[in-house]
Design an enzyme around this catalytic site. Structure first.
Site, PDB file in Angstrom:
ATOM      1  CB  SER A 131      23.916  16.185   8.890  1.00 15.91           C
ATOM      2  OG  SER A 131      23.164  17.005   9.763  1.00 15.91           O
ATOM      3  CE1 TYR A 144      22.520  11.886  12.137  1.00 14.91           C
ATOM      4  CE2 TYR A 144      22.817  14.217  12.640  1.00 14.91           C
ATOM      5  CZ  TYR A 144      22.386  13.217  11.780  1.00 14.91           C
ATOM      6  OH  TYR A 144      21.837  13.558  10.563  1.00 14.91           O
ATOM      7  CE  LYS A 148      24.477  11.794   9.068  1.00 15.24           C
ATOM      8  NZ  LYS A 148      24.242  10.995   7.844  1.00 15.24           N
TER       9      LYS A 148
END
Length: 239
Positions: A131, A144, A148
């Site tokens: 991402s 998160y 990533k």
């Protein structure tokens, strides 16, 4: 081509699956969503395997399904992902943290480990969905973002290690894409006027990345910009 796609029942995984199937690829769709995964597999003439990517045995079973059904594996698209919505203060949620790390990071680690024997035999390719949150800090979901960042570090670290076996490792790094993972953020992004990527544009970059000869690259997908590998600056060395 024989391809395994985790998180293949919808979103980016499904968009890539449709394109691969149109090109004649033989597919295994691995997902926890049995209804959506089975339905899409039936449409594409693919194999569906229920797979919780945070469980090593499920990843091994998904690879085994590809080898059993088609005789090998050429591409592992390790795409499954979730957000957390929690911070590290009073809003910290241990279960959400474990789930995010289990899916986003363990899912790639376990997927690579499970696929390596088959990919070594074919000289295949690994693509992990990271991402843009793996390149910048994300205040709204630091866990998160951390997961990533770890995926990007893993891809860059594995590239040289797996090159002698003829295996390429690449990362796909989209900005906010039009998938279920947006959840409640969709309204906020609309309010801020932040453009949301159609999954078709993410799939376009996936196929650019797949056709390239590079390895250890992190291809950004950002609205209004031409996708390319991100040019990481060299770190300063010792004097």
């Amino acid at each position: 081509m024989i391809a395994l796609i985790t998180g293949g029942a919808n979103g980016i995984g499904a968009a890539v699956a449709w394109r691969l199937a149109a090109d004649g690829a033989q597919l295994v769709l691995a997902d926890v969503n049995e209804a959506a995964g089975s339905a899409l597999a039936a449409e594409l003439g693919a194999v569906y395997v229920r797979c919780d990517v945070s469980v090593l045995a499920d990843n091994e079973a998904a690879v085994a399904a590809a080898v059993s059904a088609y005789g090998g594996l050429d591409l592992a698209f390790l795409n499954a992902g979730v957000t957390t919505g929690c911070g590290l203060g009073e809003d910290f949620d241990l279960a959400a943290y474990r789930r995010a790390m289990g899916v986003n990071l363990d899912g790639v680690v376990f997927g690579v480990h499970a696929a390596l024997p088959a990919l070594t035999a074919s000289g295949g390719t690994i693509v992990a969905t990271a991402s843009m949150a793996g390149m910048i800090g994300v205040e709204s979901d630091p866990v998160y973002s951390a997961s990533k960042h770890a995926v990007i570090g893993l891809v860059r670290s594995l590239a040289g290690q797996l090159a002698p076996a003829g295996i390429r490792v690449q990362a796909l790094c989209p900005s906010f894409a039009d998938t279920a993972i947006l959840g409640d953020n969709r309204a906020l992004l609309a309010e801020l006027g932040f453009p949301i990527l159609p999954v078709s544009e993410v799939a376009d970059t996936f196929f650019q990345l797949l056709a390239s000869e590079g390895t250890g690259e992190c291809w950004f997908v950002i609205p209004g910009r031409e996708s390319a590998p991100f040019a990481f600056r060299r770190l300063p060395g010792p004097r």
